[in-house]
Design a protein around this motif. Structure first.
Motif, PDB file in Angstrom:
ATOM      1  N   SER A 110       0.826  -1.259   0.109  1.00 54.75           N
ATOM      2  CA  SER A 110       0.033  -0.056  -0.111  1.00 54.75           C
ATOM      3  C   SER A 110       0.784   1.130   0.127  1.00 54.75           C
ATOM      4  O   SER A 110       2.164   1.149   0.267  1.00 54.75           O
ATOM      5  CB  SER A 110      -0.831   0.054   0.993  1.00 54.75           C
ATOM      6  N   GLY A 111       0.351   2.307  -0.490  1.00 53.16           N
ATOM      7  CA  GLY A 111       1.097   3.703  -0.606  1.00 53.16           C
ATOM      8  C   GLY A 111       1.502   3.838  -1.779  1.00 53.16           C
ATOM      9  O   GLY A 111       1.120   3.197  -2.594  1.00 53.16           O
ATOM     10  N   LYS A 112       2.664   4.782  -1.972  1.00 53.85           N
ATOM     11  CA  LYS A 112       2.994   5.069  -3.073  1.00 53.85           C
ATOM     12  C   LYS A 112       4.422   5.036  -3.270  1.00 53.85           C
ATOM     13  O   LYS A 112       5.173   5.150  -2.181  1.00 53.85           O
ATOM     14  CB  LYS A 112       2.760   6.755  -3.624  1.00 53.85           C
ATOM     15  N   ILE A 113       4.936   4.513  -4.339  1.00 54.71           N
ATOM     16  CA  ILE A 113       6.540   4.767  -4.844  1.00 54.71           C
ATOM     17  C   ILE A 113       6.459   5.935  -5.745  1.00 54.71           C
ATOM     18  O   ILE A 113       5.901   5.749  -6.759  1.00 54.71           O
ATOM     19  CB  ILE A 113       7.058   3.269  -5.464  1.00 54.71           C
ATOM     20  N   ILE A 114       7.405   6.970  -5.541  1.00 49.82           N
ATOM     21  CA  ILE A 114       7.523   7.772  -6.683  1.00 49.82           C
ATOM     22  C   ILE A 114       8.872   7.875  -7.254  1.00 49.82           C
ATOM     23  O   ILE A 114      10.195   8.087  -6.574  1.00 49.82           O
ATOM     24  CB  ILE A 114       7.353   9.316  -6.043  1.00 49.82           C
ATOM     25  N   ILE A 115       8.969   7.816  -8.435  1.00 49.46           N
ATOM     26  CA  ILE A 115      10.047   7.827  -9.363  1.00 49.46           C
ATOM     27  C   ILE A 115      10.616   9.050 -10.040  1.00 49.46           C
ATOM     28  O   ILE A 115       9.674   9.482 -10.930  1.00 49.46           O
ATOM     29  CB  ILE A 115      10.394   6.543 -10.267  1.00 49.46           C
ATOM     30  N   LYS A 116      11.645   9.900  -9.695  1.00 51.92           N
ATOM     31  CA  LYS A 116      12.033  10.774 -10.480  1.00 51.92           C
ATOM     32  C   LYS A 116      13.373  10.482 -11.364  1.00 51.92           C
ATOM     33  O   LYS A 116      14.205  10.219 -10.766  1.00 51.92           O
ATOM     34  CB  LYS A 116      12.307  12.098  -9.735  1.00 51.92           C
ATOM     35  N   ARG A 117      13.058  10.544 -12.671  1.00 51.69           N
ATOM     36  CA  ARG A 117      14.315  10.247 -13.561  1.00 51.69           C
ATOM     37  C   ARG A 117      14.667  11.527 -14.428  1.00 51.69           C
ATOM     38  O   ARG A 117      13.865  12.222 -15.095  1.00 51.69           O
ATOM     39  CB  ARG A 117      13.857   9.097 -14.477  1.00 51.69           C
ATOM     40  N   ILE A 118      16.100  11.869 -14.387  1.00 52.71           N
ATOM     41  CA  ILE A 118      16.456  12.884 -15.257  1.00 52.71           C
ATOM     42  C   ILE A 118      17.510  12.598 -16.246  1.00 52.71           C
ATOM     43  O   ILE A 118      18.674  11.804 -15.871  1.00 52.71           O
ATOM     44  CB  ILE A 118      16.982  14.143 -14.414  1.00 52.71           C
ATOM     45  N   GLY A 119      17.404  12.562 -17.471  1.00 56.01           N
ATOM     46  CA  GLY A 119      18.407  12.234 -18.500  1.00 56.01           C
ATOM     47  C   GLY A 119      18.338  10.810 -18.677  1.00 56.01           C
ATOM     48  O   GLY A 119      17.274  10.155 -18.504  1.00 56.01           O
ATOM     49  N   HIS A 120      19.237  10.246 -19.394  1.00 56.80           N
ATOM     50  CA  HIS A 120      19.331   8.824 -20.015  1.00 56.80           C
ATOM     51  C   HIS A 120      20.493   8.031 -19.248  1.00 56.80           C
ATOM     52  O   HIS A 120      21.523   8.550 -19.003  1.00 56.80           O
ATOM     53  CB  HIS A 120      19.278   8.748 -21.498  1.00 56.80           C
ATOM     54  N   TYR A 121      20.270   6.693 -19.187  1.00 58.36           N
ATOM     55  CA  TYR A 121      20.941   5.901 -18.463  1.00 58.36           C
ATOM     56  C   TYR A 121      22.477   6.210 -18.545  1.00 58.36           C
ATOM     57  O   TYR A 121      23.270   5.867 -17.950  1.00 58.36           O
ATOM     58  CB  TYR A 121      20.501   4.388 -18.916  1.00 58.36           C
ATOM     59  N   ARG A 122      22.889   6.121 -19.984  1.00 59.85           N
ATOM     60  CA  ARG A 122      24.335   6.100 -20.480  1.00 59.85           C
ATOM     61  C   ARG A 122      24.710   7.502 -20.338  1.00 59.85           C
ATOM     62  O   ARG A 122      26.122   7.715 -20.485  1.00 59.85           O
ATOM     63  CB  ARG A 122      24.421   5.529 -21.862  1.00 59.85           C
ATOM     64  N   ASP A 123      24.059   8.671 -19.997  1.00 58.22           N
ATOM     65  CA  ASP A 123      24.642   9.924 -20.152  1.00 58.22           C
ATOM     66  C   ASP A 123      25.176  10.174 -18.825  1.00 58.22           C
ATOM     67  O   ASP A 123      24.614  10.093 -17.936  1.00 58.22           O
ATOM     68  CB  ASP A 123      23.399  10.848 -20.360  1.00 58.22           C
ATOM     69  N   LEU A 124      26.239  11.088 -18.750  1.00 60.65           N
ATOM     70  CA  LEU A 124      26.776  11.494 -17.650  1.00 60.65           C
ATOM     71  C   LEU A 124      25.927  12.370 -16.728  1.00 60.65           C
ATOM     72  O   LEU A 124      25.543  13.515 -17.436  1.00 60.65           O
ATOM     73  CB  LEU A 124      28.110  12.503 -17.829  1.00 60.65           C
ATOM     74  N   GLY A 125      25.567  12.361 -15.580  1.00 60.05           N
ATOM     75  CA  GLY A 125      24.720  13.135 -14.857  1.00 60.05           C
ATOM     76  C   GLY A 125      23.251  12.477 -14.782  1.00 60.05           C
ATOM     77  O   GLY A 125      22.546  12.899 -14.144  1.00 60.05           O
ATOM     78  N   PHE A 126      23.167  11.178 -15.565  1.00 54.41           N
ATOM     79  CA  PHE A 126      21.780  10.788 -15.384  1.00 54.41           C
ATOM     80  C   PHE A 126      21.486  10.456 -13.920  1.00 54.41           C
ATOM     81  O   PHE A 126      22.324   9.973 -13.275  1.00 54.41           O
ATOM     82  CB  PHE A 126      21.707   9.248 -15.954  1.00 54.41           C
ATOM     83  N   LEU A 127      20.178  10.821 -13.612  1.00 57.83           N
ATOM     84  CA  LEU A 127      19.759  10.811 -11.975  1.00 57.83           C
ATOM     85  C   LEU A 127      18.437  10.062 -11.905  1.00 57.83           C
ATOM     86  O   LEU A 127      17.448  10.404 -12.787  1.00 57.83           O
ATOM     87  CB  LEU A 127      19.810  12.222 -11.413  1.00 57.83           C
TER      88      LEU A 127
END
Length: 285
Positions: A110-127
Motif C-alpha cells: 500500500s502507499g506510493k513509490i515515486i520515481i524521478k528520472r532525469i536524462g538517459h542511463y548512459r549519459d553523464l549526470g543521469f539521475l
C-alpha cells in the motif's frame, strides 16, 4: 528499453544473493545469536531495498515502451495505478498501491513509490531518485530515499554509477525498527557494447551501516568487489564483511569466479563452506 532492464536484472540478482545467505546462515553454530540475527536482518533489508528498486524499474521500463505523452496514465484501471508527468528530460512516475494491492506471491503493498528520472542511463549526470510515501508491505512501513547517478567513464573506460540509500528504515507492524544507509559503486565492466543483457557484467563495491531489529549497530563492507554476471543467478566472486561493534567480523566469500552457489563463511579461525539454497522473496506477515 535496455537501460531499465539493466537495473531490474541487477536488482533481482542481488535480492537472490541476500536471501541465499539468509537461508544458509541459520545453521552456522560458530555465530552468536546477535551475529546470526544481524546477518538475517541485513539480508532482509537488502531484499526489501532491491524489491523496491525492481518495482520502480519495472514500471519505468513500461512507461518507456509505451511512449505516452505527459499526463497520460500508464495503468489506470489496475492495481497499482501508475501515472506520469514529463518535462523535457525529466520524468516523474507515481506508482500508487492505494490501500492495498496483493501480488501473485500473496504480498500486500500500500502507499506510493515515486520515481524521478532525469536524462538517459548512459549519459553523464543521469539521475534516478526513488522515494516512498506511506509505503507498506504486509503492514510493515518501509522508508528511505534511493538515488542512482551516472558518474561517467572511470579510468578503465567503463560506465560507473553511484548508488545510495538515505534514511532507510523498516518498522514492523509490531513497532520494531531496523535502519540502514549505504553508498555503493556499480561498474559496468562487460557487455555495454551489445544490445543483449545476458553478456553484461558488473563489479559492485560499497559500505553500509545500520541497526538490526534488536537495536544492535553494525556495518557491512564489500571488501572485495562483488562480481555479478547476468548469465549467472549467483554472485560469482567477491567478499563481504559484517561487523557488530567491536566483535570479530563475519566474512562471506563468494568464491573465485565460477558460476556456482558455494560460499565460505568465516569468523576468526573457524570457516564453513556452504551450498546456498534458493528461496523466493516473500515478506512474512
Amino acid at each position: 528499453m535496455r537501460t531499465r532492464k539493466h537495473l531490474l536484472l541487477v536488482a533481482g540478482i542481488l535480492v537472490s544473493a541476500a536471501l541465499f545467505f539468509s537461508a544458509c546462515s541459520k545453521d552456522e553454530s560458530f555465530l552468536t545469536n546477535d551475529e546470526g540475527q544481524t546477518v538475517l536482518d541485513d539480508a532482509l533489508m537488502d531484499a526489501t531495498d532491491q524489491d523496491i528498486m525492481t518495482l520502480a524499474d519495472q514500471y519505468d521500463d513500461m512507461l518507456d515502451n509505451l511512449n505516452l505523452k505527459s499526463g497520460d496514465a500508464v495503468l489506470s484501471d489496475t492495481c497499482p495505478v501508475v501515472t506520469h508527468y514529463t518535462s523535457g528530460d525529466t520524468v516523474i512516475l507515481t506508482v500508487d498501491f492505494g490501500t492495498g494491492c496483493t501480488d501473485r506471491n500473496g504480498n500486500a503493498r500500500s502507499g506510493k513509490i515515486i520515481i524521478k528520472r532525469i536524462g538517459h542511463y548512459r549519459d553523464l549526470g543521469f539521475l534516478k531518485i526513488v522515494e516512498l510515501q506511506n509505503f507498506h508491505v504486509n503492514g510493515n512501513l518501509i522508508e528511505g530515499t534511493r538515488i542512482i547517478q551516472n558518474m561517467g567513464l572511470n579510468e578503465n573506460g567503463h560506465y560507473f554509477f553511484s548508488v545510495t540509500l538515505q534514511n532507510g528504515k523498516v518498522t514492523t507492524s509490531d513497532g520494531v525498527v531496523m535502519t540502514r544507509e549505504y553508498t555503493r559503486t556499480r561498474e559496468w565492466v562487460a557487455g555495454s557494447e551489445t544490445r543483449t543483457v545476458w553478456d553484461d557484467e558488473y563489479l559492485i563495491t560499497g559500505y553500509a551501516t545500520g541497526t538490526n531489529f534488536k537495536g544492535f549497530s553494525y556495518s557491512r563492507t564489500i571488501v572485495e568487489p562483488l562480481h555479478v554476471k547476468m548469465s549467472c543467478k549467483s554472485i560469482v566472486s567477491g567478499v563481504i564483511e559484517i561487523k557488530i561493534g567491536d566483535k570479530e567480523p563475519v566474512i562471506i566469500d563468494y568464491g573465485n569466479g565460477e558460476c556456482d552457489n558455494i560460499i565460505t563463511i568465516t569468523k576468526g579461525n573457524e570457516s564453513q563452506v556452504r551450498e546456498m539454497k534458493m528461496h523466493r522473496f516473500r515478506w512474512r506477515r
